[in-house]
Design a protein around this motif. Sequence first.
Motif, PDB file in Angstrom:
ATOM      1  N   TYR A 198      57.585  40.695  36.264  1.00 38.17           N
ATOM      2  CA  TYR A 198      56.820  39.490  36.573  1.00 38.17           C
ATOM      3  C   TYR A 198      57.688  38.432  37.242  1.00 38.17           C
ATOM      4  O   TYR A 198      58.884  38.322  36.969  1.00 38.17           O
ATOM      5  N   ARG A 201      53.642  30.481  34.455  1.00 35.45           N
ATOM      6  CA  ARG A 201      52.701  31.587  34.318  1.00 35.45           C
ATOM      7  C   ARG A 201      53.315  32.858  34.904  1.00 35.45           C
ATOM      8  O   ARG A 201      54.014  32.817  35.904  1.00 35.45           O
ATOM      9  N   TRP A 254      53.215  36.323  36.871  1.00 37.33           N
ATOM     10  CA  TRP A 254      52.484  36.997  37.947  1.00 37.33           C
ATOM     11  C   TRP A 254      53.177  38.325  38.189  1.00 37.33           C
ATOM     12  O   TRP A 254      54.398  38.378  38.378  1.00 37.33           O
ATOM     13  N   ARG A 255      52.408  39.407  38.165  1.00 43.47           N
ATOM     14  CA  ARG A 255      53.001  40.727  38.292  1.00 43.47           C
ATOM     15  C   ARG A 255      53.733  40.879  39.619  1.00 43.47           C
ATOM     16  O   ARG A 255      53.210  40.545  40.673  1.00 43.47           O
ATOM     17  N   LYS A 303      47.297  44.208  47.485  1.00 39.71           N
ATOM     18  CA  LYS A 303      47.913  43.866  46.203  1.00 39.71           C
ATOM     19  C   LYS A 303      47.936  45.059  45.255  1.00 39.71           C
ATOM     20  O   LYS A 303      48.915  45.269  44.535  1.00 39.71           O
ATOM     21  N   GLU A 324      50.787  44.810  42.427  1.00 38.19           N
ATOM     22  CA  GLU A 324      50.563  43.483  41.855  1.00 38.19           C
ATOM     23  C   GLU A 324      49.223  43.373  41.143  1.00 38.19           C
ATOM     24  O   GLU A 324      49.005  42.434  40.368  1.00 38.19           O
ATOM     25  N   ARG A 325      48.330  44.293  41.421  1.00 37.63           N
ATOM     26  CA  ARG A 325      47.019  44.368  40.747  1.00 37.63           C
ATOM     27  C   ARG A 325      46.754  45.834  40.435  1.00 37.63           C
ATOM     28  O   ARG A 325      47.474  46.712  40.888  1.00 37.63           O
ATOM     29  N   ASN A 384      49.938  39.882  33.131  1.00 38.91           N
ATOM     30  CA  ASN A 384      49.685  39.130  34.352  1.00 38.91           C
ATOM     31  C   ASN A 384      48.807  37.917  34.056  1.00 38.91           C
ATOM     32  O   ASN A 384      47.802  38.015  33.348  1.00 38.91           O
ATOM     33  N   ARG A 385      49.214  36.795  34.587  1.00 44.37           N
ATOM     34  CA  ARG A 385      48.525  35.510  34.494  1.00 44.37           C
ATOM     35  C   ARG A 385      48.626  34.846  33.123  1.00 44.37           C
ATOM     36  O   ARG A 385      48.055  33.788  32.908  1.00 44.37           O
ATOM     37  N   HIS A 386      49.337  35.440  32.187  1.00 38.89           N
ATOM     38  CA  HIS A 386      49.538  34.792  30.887  1.00 38.89           C
ATOM     39  C   HIS A 386      50.575  33.682  31.032  1.00 38.89           C
ATOM     40  O   HIS A 386      51.495  33.782  31.840  1.00 38.89           O
TER      41      HIS A 386
END
Length: 108
Positions: free
Chosen positions: A11, A17, A19-20, A68, A73-74, A87-89
């Motif tokens: 990340y 926050r 992000w992967r 992505k 990344e997704r 992701n996004r935590h």
Amino acid sequence: MKHPLTPDGRYLVVRGRLWRAANPALAPEVRAAWVRRLMAARRAVGEARRSQDGEALARAGRAVDEAKVALGERGPVWWSDGAPDLNRHLVKNTPYATWFASRKRKSG
């Protein structure tokens, strides 16, 4: 400003926050090709928004998502140890909290 990468490389931390990050196992030329496609898709998103073209915006959004996912990344995670996708935590609510807090103290 370069965003810090977690010690395991999974990340980036942006404004507290997670992000992967892209899959580091991708060949450099493959990664570069997908990054070019991602940037082109992001430009297409902006153009579609400015022209208020809903169909073009949807196409561009799908292209961003495709890139992505290809970059890792997704979509499914690229690591294989069974660790959850954070992701996004907020980093402070994850196992990376202590690492991040100590990093901030050192730079501080």
